[in-house]
Design an enzyme around this catalytic site. Sequence first.
Site, PDB file in Angstrom:
ATOM      1  N   ASP A  71      -2.170  -1.707  -2.464  1.00 27.46           N
ATOM      2  CA  ASP A  71      -2.789  -0.376  -2.435  1.00 27.46           C
ATOM      3  C   ASP A  71      -1.823   0.701  -2.913  1.00 27.46           C
ATOM      4  OD1 ASP A  71      -1.234  -0.815  -0.040  1.00 27.46           O
ATOM      5  OD2 ASP A  71      -2.127   1.008   0.782  1.00 27.46           O
ATOM      6  N   GLU A  99      -0.997  -0.914   2.948  1.00 26.61           N
ATOM      7  CA  GLU A  99       0.330  -0.566   3.448  1.00 26.61           C
ATOM      8  C   GLU A  99       0.463   0.944   3.604  1.00 26.61           C
ATOM      9  OE1 GLU A  99       4.612   0.535   3.343  1.00 26.61           O
ATOM     10  OE2 GLU A  99       3.026   1.151   1.987  1.00 26.61           O
TER      11      GLU A  99
HETATM   12 ZN   LIG Z   1       5.179   1.016  -0.906  1.00 26.38          ZN
END
Ligand SMILES: [Zn+2]
Length: 404
Positions: free
Chosen positions: A79, A172
Amino acid sequence: MTVVDRFLKYVKFDTESSTETGVTPSTPGQMVLAKELEKELREMGLEDISLDDKGYIMATLPANTDKKVPAIGFVAHMDTSPDLTGNNVNPRIVKNYDGKDIPLNNEFTLSPGDFPEMLDYIGQDLIVTDGNTLLGADDKAGIAEILTAIQYLKDHPEIKHGKIRIGFTPDEEIGAGADYFDVEKFGCEWAYTMDGGPIGELEYENFNAAGVKINIQGRSVHPGYAKDKMVNALVVANKLISLLPANERPEHTAHYEGFFHLTNVSGTTDAATVGYIIRDHNRELFENRKKLMKETIDYINQLYPNSTVVEIKDQYYNMREKVEPVMHVVDLAFEAMTMAGVTPIVKPIRGGTDGARLSFMGLPCPNIFAGGHNFHGRYEFVPIQSMEKAVQVIVKIAELAANK
Ligand SMILES: [Zn+2]
């Protein structure tokens, strides 16, 4: 495919994560990239390839030696940050950078006046944005580097290595990348996130972190009749904020200095909420900060009885506690960098990483540079030569781990 080919391909996928949706992966675009990566892993001929319904990818490059060698892993996230759009990323390569300003578009310029680190890369090739989006080197550079290194190891069977595992995670950037990471299934003795910044970064210390929610109940009375009756929740909030140490804020701290960071205040005379985050590398100082927060609230409740309640929640801890007992994991990365001609820069992270949470889930996981600068915004850039060095570092780690 070169590391650059891979990188330019992956940044075209819009994988911006979202704190709003409450599902995993938080946005469907991440699954689109995940499926493409799964396909590539199959084409590369890797083994034990899995993509679960949460978007976690795992795969294996089997050992090519009979020696008993520990299984190790490399982890990156798919992401990109919700801070700026990752839709329609148009990367541009600035070859042989001359040290001058780089106009990104008519409006925005990437300038060494603002970012003097750019001057470290004169003569190198920089990948920059078109000024409208972030670049996504955080962390698609990491994905590209891992896969390029794995392909290199496959193409060079004379380099002996143990079992290498790959893990790509969603979400994340919204702090959820480790939530559904199956450490047991990953089956590694240790791993590295390829998610650091500039070339040379090697990190195994991060903050201990807690989130603080404070609810203040005031007593709203018509202001004309308020004498000795009104308790203004906003005034209570202001008092509370003024009691916490003014020099222990993010804007006044660096290195190993922790802080109290005021993240939000909202309310009316009747009621108010105040948010803080507490950060400190040192666990004892971290606990002391939480204690000071509670004592401050107690004092506020003496001044304004029964007005204020606080909820303090630990978010993550410093991975140093888990990595220090297996310090050879860091030493190995240090040696690999040195062999690849990279000067290791070991410093504490003033934030958290997925590796911190993975370390506490039983997978010691320091963080290695992916090469980029100015993450999460339009000024993000990555030198191609830094990505190439990261590939070499991964290869060297695999090689060294088999020789110890
Ligand atoms: Zn990162």
